[in-house]
Design a protein around this motif. Structure first.
Motif, PDB file in Angstrom:
ATOM      1  N   ILE A   8      21.232 -27.447  12.683  1.00 13.24           N
ATOM      2  CA  ILE A   8      20.925 -26.393  11.510  1.00 13.24           C
ATOM      3  C   ILE A   8      22.271 -25.577  11.314  1.00 13.24           C
ATOM      4  O   ILE A   8      22.225 -24.691  10.412  1.00 13.24           O
ATOM      5  CB  ILE A   8      19.894 -25.451  12.150  1.00 13.24           C
ATOM      6  N   GLU A   9      23.375 -25.831  12.067  1.00  9.65           N
ATOM      7  CA  GLU A   9      24.663 -25.029  12.044  1.00  9.65           C
ATOM      8  C   GLU A   9      25.030 -25.099  10.439  1.00  9.65           C
ATOM      9  O   GLU A   9      25.208 -23.850   9.589  1.00  9.65           O
ATOM     10  CB  GLU A   9      25.504 -25.178  12.795  1.00  9.65           C
ATOM     11  N   ALA A  10      25.280 -26.182   9.960  1.00  7.32           N
ATOM     12  CA  ALA A  10      25.921 -26.472   8.708  1.00  7.32           C
ATOM     13  C   ALA A  10      25.049 -25.907   7.388  1.00  7.32           C
ATOM     14  O   ALA A  10      25.573 -24.932   6.549  1.00  7.32           O
ATOM     15  CB  ALA A  10      26.291 -27.760   8.055  1.00  7.32           C
ATOM     16  N   PRO A  11      23.721 -25.969   7.446  1.00 11.95           N
ATOM     17  CA  PRO A  11      23.036 -25.675   6.423  1.00 11.95           C
ATOM     18  C   PRO A  11      22.779 -23.898   6.361  1.00 11.95           C
ATOM     19  O   PRO A  11      22.882 -23.255   5.439  1.00 11.95           O
ATOM     20  CB  PRO A  11      21.809 -26.133   6.463  1.00 11.95           C
ATOM     21  N   LYS A  21      26.788 -10.612   1.691  1.00 14.12           N
ATOM     22  CA  LYS A  21      27.777 -10.336   0.939  1.00 14.12           C
ATOM     23  C   LYS A  21      29.174 -10.363   1.876  1.00 14.12           C
ATOM     24  O   LYS A  21      29.228  -9.741   2.922  1.00 14.12           O
ATOM     25  CB  LYS A  21      27.644  -8.800   0.363  1.00 14.12           C
ATOM     26  N   GLY A  22      30.188 -11.128   1.228  1.00  9.91           N
ATOM     27  CA  GLY A  22      31.478 -11.221   2.197  1.00  9.91           C
ATOM     28  C   GLY A  22      31.540 -12.132   3.411  1.00  9.91           C
ATOM     29  O   GLY A  22      32.556 -12.279   3.922  1.00  9.91           O
ATOM     30  N   ALA A  23      30.420 -12.736   3.561  1.00  9.52           N
ATOM     31  CA  ALA A  23      30.442 -13.881   4.631  1.00  9.52           C
ATOM     32  C   ALA A  23      31.190 -15.032   4.253  1.00  9.52           C
ATOM     33  O   ALA A  23      31.233 -15.513   3.196  1.00  9.52           O
ATOM     34  CB  ALA A  23      29.021 -14.215   4.980  1.00  9.52           C
ATOM     35  N   THR A  24      32.054 -15.428   5.421  1.00  6.70           N
ATOM     36  CA  THR A  24      32.884 -16.569   5.152  1.00  6.70           C
ATOM     37  C   THR A  24      32.371 -17.854   5.884  1.00  6.70           C
ATOM     38  O   THR A  24      32.714 -18.861   5.811  1.00  6.70           O
ATOM     39  CB  THR A  24      34.292 -16.474   5.412  1.00  6.70           C
ATOM     40  N   GLY A  25      31.326 -17.654   6.839  1.00  9.04           N
ATOM     41  CA  GLY A  25      30.843 -18.664   7.628  1.00  9.04           C
ATOM     42  C   GLY A  25      30.121 -18.026   8.777  1.00  9.04           C
ATOM     43  O   GLY A  25      29.642 -16.838   8.689  1.00  9.04           O
ATOM     44  N   SER A  42      20.662 -16.415  17.873  1.00  5.35           N
ATOM     45  CA  SER A  42      21.701 -15.125  17.513  1.00  5.35           C
ATOM     46  C   SER A  42      23.010 -15.895  17.099  1.00  5.35           C
ATOM     47  O   SER A  42      23.415 -17.044  17.502  1.00  5.35           O
ATOM     48  CB  SER A  42      21.925 -14.441  19.070  1.00  5.35           C
ATOM     49  N   PHE A  43      23.500 -15.113  16.156  1.00  5.90           N
ATOM     50  CA  PHE A  43      24.853 -15.589  15.602  1.00  5.90           C
ATOM     51  C   PHE A  43      25.609 -14.624  14.902  1.00  5.90           C
ATOM     52  O   PHE A  43      24.973 -13.700  14.440  1.00  5.90           O
ATOM     53  CB  PHE A  43      24.600 -16.870  14.772  1.00  5.90           C
ATOM     54  N   ASP A  44      26.757 -14.764  14.686  1.00  6.52           N
ATOM     55  CA  ASP A  44      27.557 -13.868  13.736  1.00  6.52           C
ATOM     56  C   ASP A  44      27.847 -14.527  12.364  1.00  6.52           C
ATOM     57  O   ASP A  44      28.276 -15.564  12.202  1.00  6.52           O
ATOM     58  CB  ASP A  44      28.710 -13.453  14.489  1.00  6.52           C
ATOM     59  N   ALA A  45      27.739 -13.562  11.383  1.00  2.09           N
ATOM     60  CA  ALA A  45      28.552 -13.998   9.973  1.00  2.09           C
ATOM     61  C   ALA A  45      29.927 -13.600   9.920  1.00  2.09           C
ATOM     62  O   ALA A  45      30.109 -12.595  10.264  1.00  2.09           O
ATOM     63  CB  ALA A  45      27.693 -13.360   9.103  1.00  2.09           C
ATOM     64  N   THR A  46      30.932 -14.414  10.082  1.00  2.05           N
ATOM     65  CA  THR A  46      32.277 -14.240   9.862  1.00  2.05           C
ATOM     66  C   THR A  46      32.623 -13.520   8.426  1.00  2.05           C
ATOM     67  O   THR A  46      32.049 -14.266   7.621  1.00  2.05           O
ATOM     68  CB  THR A  46      33.082 -15.436  10.030  1.00  2.05           C
ATOM     69  N   PRO A  51      32.720  -8.877  12.067  1.00  2.00           N
ATOM     70  CA  PRO A  51      31.722  -9.864  12.216  1.00  2.00           C
ATOM     71  C   PRO A  51      30.214  -9.110  11.800  1.00  2.00           C
ATOM     72  O   PRO A  51      30.176  -7.916  12.487  1.00  2.00           O
ATOM     73  CB  PRO A  51      31.464 -10.784  13.212  1.00  2.00           C
ATOM     74  N   VAL A  52      29.221  -9.743  11.231  1.00  3.16           N
ATOM     75  CA  VAL A  52      27.862  -9.133  10.862  1.00  3.16           C
ATOM     76  C   VAL A  52      26.896  -9.596  11.957  1.00  3.16           C
ATOM     77  O   VAL A  52      27.001 -10.957  11.826  1.00  3.16           O
ATOM     78  CB  VAL A  52      27.578  -9.525   9.550  1.00  3.16           C
ATOM     79  N   GLN A  53      26.563  -8.952  12.779  1.00  4.63           N
ATOM     80  CA  GLN A  53      25.447  -9.580  13.997  1.00  4.63           C
ATOM     81  C   GLN A  53      24.286  -9.822  13.448  1.00  4.63           C
ATOM     82  O   GLN A  53      23.519  -8.929  12.687  1.00  4.63           O
ATOM     83  CB  GLN A  53      25.777  -8.567  14.901  1.00  4.63           C
TER      84      GLN A  53
END
Length: 334
Positions: A8-11, A21-25, A42-46, A51-53
């Protein structure tokens, strides 16, 4: 976790780059423990900055068959948004997944720092200042939750007291585990059912210690809305008082951290209307019975081999605890 090591990581990364907004990965994708019915990741948007938690709440394996009691994840996300607009502390929903996203059914929301493990909340020094405030805060939060305009709600099951009793009586009979105390409780509930015409509101359905995100300042978020429905608002006040959610602090009936009086005062002061203690007791009795019957379901799952985990067997044995709790409610010594 290396990029691409989880299917599920890539999609998910594509979704985040498109809708945050502003997320790069994304980074740090990991599945959290707990959540028997839904997956929590749980993950962060870089971004170019901090990062956005975030949290992904997802159906097991990406899809879940329809349920008579649990709402769909898109509906759950809508309820969280409506509750937040009414002043209930909830995580902000950032995006509801679509079929073409290839992640599965679910939604992305902000990750809120705090603790949900009851043992820590009730005993750790970190929460010492918060504990005396929690019961009143719960009353205030429930008053706001119950104020959500029914006209704005997505389609939800309507479950008055009679329906709840019938549902759990049928489950109890189907599993074939005779419990005379459960029979006594069912008779008491039939004799003490709230009268027809009781006003109905949005009901969380699982508002308790364990589904509340707590910080040193108190309640930060109400989680797990999947069994929300329309019903008697006193149901939520009774459920949090069930002894099983006190985690050993039996003299603190509200979640193991406070008194009914504090919760009731908070509820009324926040505009929740007058609390009916008799109706709250009715729902506490029904809630105790419901949990006892759920424990017998765990026994069946273990005995049939559907789930041979130690957890299932251990929880199954707890039906005896609920029998003691029911006798204390129905035939108090003092």
């Amino acid at each position: 976790m290396a990029e691409g090591s989880n299917p599920i990581e890539a999609p998910l990364a594509k979704v985040v780059k498109t809708h945050i907004k502003g997320a790069t990965g994304i980074s740090g994708l990991k599945r959290l423990s707990g959540g028997a019915s839904q997956e929590t990741w749980s993950f962060d948007a870089t971004t170019a900055g901090d990062p956005v938690q975030l949290i992904l709440r997802r159906a097991p394996g990406g899809a879940r068959p329809p349920s008579e009691t649990a709402v769909g994840l898109a509906t759950e996300a809508k309820l969280i948004e409506l509750a937040g607009a009414a002043g209930v502390p909830v995580p902000t929903v950032r995006y509801v997944l679509a079929k073409e996203d290839d992640v599965g059914d679910g939604f992305i929301m902000n990750r809120i720092a705090g603790e949900t493990i009851a043992r820590k909340i009730l005993r750790d020094e970190e929460f010492a200042d918060a504990r005396p405030k929690l019961a009143r805060q719960c009353g205030e939060i429930l008053a706001k939750l119950h104020s959500v305009d029914r006209a704005t709600l997505p389609p939800l099951r309507i479950s008055p007291a009679e329906s709840e009793i019938a549902q759990y009586r049928n489950i109890y009979k189907a599993h074939g585990h005779p419990h005379p105390v459960f029979e006594l409780a069912l008779r008491w509930l039939a004799d003490n059912t709230p009268p027809p015409g009781t006003a109905h509101t949005l009901v969380h359905g699982d508002f308790r210690n364990g589904n509340l995100m707590i910080g040193p300042d108190g309640v930060r978020a109400v989680l797990d809305w999947e069994i929300a429905h329309v019903g008697d608002p006193m149901e939520d006040l009774g459920w949090i008082c069930v002894n099983s959610w006190r985690f050993g602090n039996i003299d603190q009936p509200v979640g193991g951290f406070g008194t009914r009086e504090d919760m009731f005062e908070g509820y009324e002061a926040a505009g929740g209307g007058r609390v009916d203690p008799d109706r709250v007791k009715f729902w506490e009795v029904l809630g105790t019975l419901k949990w006892g019957i759920m424990c017998t379901i765990m026994v069946t799952a273990f005995k049939t081999g559907a789930d041979r985990s130690v957890e299932r067997a251990t929880i199954g044995r707890r039906s005896s605890e609920t029998e003691i709790d029911l006798l204390r409610l129905l035939a108090p010594l003092a």
